[in-house]
Design an enzyme around this catalytic site. Structure first.
Site, PDB file in Angstrom:
ATOM      1  CG  MET A   1       7.034   0.282   4.100  1.00 34.25           C
ATOM      2  SD  MET A   1       7.675   1.169   5.505  1.00 34.25           S
ATOM      3  CE  MET A   1       6.245   2.060   6.034  1.00 34.25           C
TER       4      MET A   1
ATOM      5  CG  LEU B   1       0.071  -5.537  -0.218  1.00 39.68           C
ATOM      6  CD1 LEU B   1       0.167  -6.633  -1.267  1.00 39.68           C
ATOM      7  CD2 LEU B   1       0.991  -4.377  -0.576  1.00 39.68           C
ATOM      8  CG  HIS B   2      -4.066   0.306   1.041  1.00 39.51           C
ATOM      9  ND1 HIS B   2      -3.890   1.048  -0.105  1.00 39.51           N
ATOM     10  CD2 HIS B   2      -3.182   0.812   1.937  1.00 39.51           C
ATOM     11  CE1 HIS B   2      -2.981   1.971   0.096  1.00 39.51           C
ATOM     12  NE2 HIS B   2      -2.507   1.839   1.326  1.00 39.51           N
TER      13      HIS B   2
ATOM     14  CE  LYS C   1      -1.751   8.575   2.269  1.00 36.06           C
ATOM     15  NZ  LYS C   1      -0.490   7.962   2.626  1.00 36.06           N
TER      16      LYS C   1
ATOM     17  N   GLY D   1      -4.919   1.029  -2.837  1.00 35.68           N
ATOM     18  CA  GLY D   1      -3.927   1.946  -3.405  1.00 35.68           C
ATOM     19  C   GLY D   1      -2.736   1.175  -3.974  1.00 35.68           C
ATOM     20  CG  HIS D   2      -0.134  -0.949  -1.381  1.00 35.46           C
ATOM     21  ND1 HIS D   2      -0.759  -1.035  -0.154  1.00 35.46           N
ATOM     22  CD2 HIS D   2       0.955  -0.166  -1.179  1.00 35.46           C
ATOM     23  CE1 HIS D   2      -0.067  -0.368   0.740  1.00 35.46           C
ATOM     24  NE2 HIS D   2       0.977   0.181   0.154  1.00 35.46           N
TER      25      HIS D   2
ATOM     26  CD  GLN E   1       8.044   7.266  -0.311  1.00 35.85           C
ATOM     27  OE1 GLN E   1       8.383   7.022   0.839  1.00 35.85           O
ATOM     28  NE2 GLN E   1       7.114   6.572  -0.918  1.00 35.85           N
TER      29      GLN E   1
ATOM     30  CD  GLN F   1      10.291   3.980   5.304  1.00 40.95           C
ATOM     31  OE1 GLN F   1      10.948   3.365   4.483  1.00 40.95           O
ATOM     32  NE2 GLN F   1       9.101   4.473   5.007  1.00 40.95           N
TER      33      GLN F   1
END
Ligand code: PAF
Length: 287
Positions: A30, A33-34, A151, A36-37, A155, A61
């Site tokens: 979504m 971006l950090h 994380k 993790g992405h 999902q 969602q």
């Protein structure tokens, strides 16, 4: 790197790649971006020569009282992040809401059991929306590999079930959670935290770690419940953090564990409100 906004453009770009037999890895996000992405994208390149990233804040969602309007959106900055860090992305798909949901009537997709547990208790329609949008995205991109972060563990369980249920030719790869040096799981929502809340947020990771140390082979359902009770009570005494859930479940199907045995795969999952911000974290243990 191409930045595309239309479904037909993505399909046009993907077709020759598939015809050449080049593998495609897909990272749905979504945006905001950090690190993790970035880790997901780097891993994606490890699996395939062609990497597609989607950036779409999916309205279906979010519940009515959630942060859909406030959710961080900055496509230009996300693209800059990709370029600055030399992240291997071949195609960014950043559609509008109208592009993804062209009809007024939106279909329902429900997995009543898996999607009503854990995060589903406080976000009852969340996973229906996630499942719906991921199914649409998978139909557009048709990737060999779908790359998602651990994380959002629930999902990944739900998406795996949809892949199996709808016979989709994609392999789900789950990448371990990326953490700050003090253990806080990276999340786009961390930017909502002020300095004090940032400190308080560490309780999630600390709780997971402490519980992990106490779990032993042979523990039965009753012992697990009393362990959970002990930790839930510590939250009740903490005025800064409100526990949403803390559970220990079978990591394959999210049911309660009867006994911890050798070979068990166990999920310790937590969600809590730090001020107004709801954060989640988890640990998966293969015993
Ligand atoms: O994990 C997320 O960021 C979202 O739930 C996803 C998978 C991109 C679907 O909107």
């Amino acid at each position: 790197m191409k930045v595309l906004t239309r479904v037909y453009e993505v399909k046009q770009n993907i077709r020759p790649i598939k015809q050449k037999g080049i593998k495609i890895a897909f990272v749905p996000t979504m945006g905001a971006l950090h690190q993790g992405h970035i880790e997901l994208l780097k891993q994606a390149r490890f699996y395939a020569h062609f990497v597609v990233l989607s950036i779409f804040v999916n309205p279906t969602q979010f519940g009515g009282n959630e942060d859909y309007d406030k959710y961080p959106r900055d496509l230009d900055n996300d693209i800059l992040t990709i370029k600055k860090n030399n992240i291997p992305v071949d195609c960014v798909f950043a559609p509008s809401v109208q592009e993804m949901y062209p009809f007024l009537e939106i279909p329902q997709l429900t997995l009543p059991f898996l999607s009503q547990k854990l995060c589903g208790l406080s976000r009852p329609t969340h996973f229906d929306g996630v499942g719906l949008v991921v199914l649409k995205l998978l139909n557009i991109v048709q990737p060999d590999f779908l790359i998602m972060g651990q994380k959002d563990y629930q999902q990944t369980v739900i998406i795996q079930r949809l892949i199996d249920e709808f016979f989709i030719d994609t392999q789900l790869i789950t990448i371990p959670t990326v953490r700050e040096s003090d253990g806080l799981a990276l999340s786009s929502r961390n930017i909502y935290l002020n300095a004090e809340e940032r400190e308080n947020a560490l309780i999630l990771y600390k709780t997971l770690n402490s519980i992990q140390k106490e779990l032993k082979i042979g523990m039965n359902a009753l012992q697990i419940q009393s362990l959970l009770k002990k930790y839930r009570e510590t939250f009740a005494q903490n005025g800064f953090v409100k526990l949403d859930y803390l559970e220990i479940l079978d990591a394959y199907n999210l049911v309660p564990i009867q006994e911890i045995q050798r070979g068990s795969k166990i999920l310790i999952a937590i969600a809590a409100y730090i001020g107004k911000t709801r954060l989640i974290d988890n640990m998966v243990l293969e015993i």
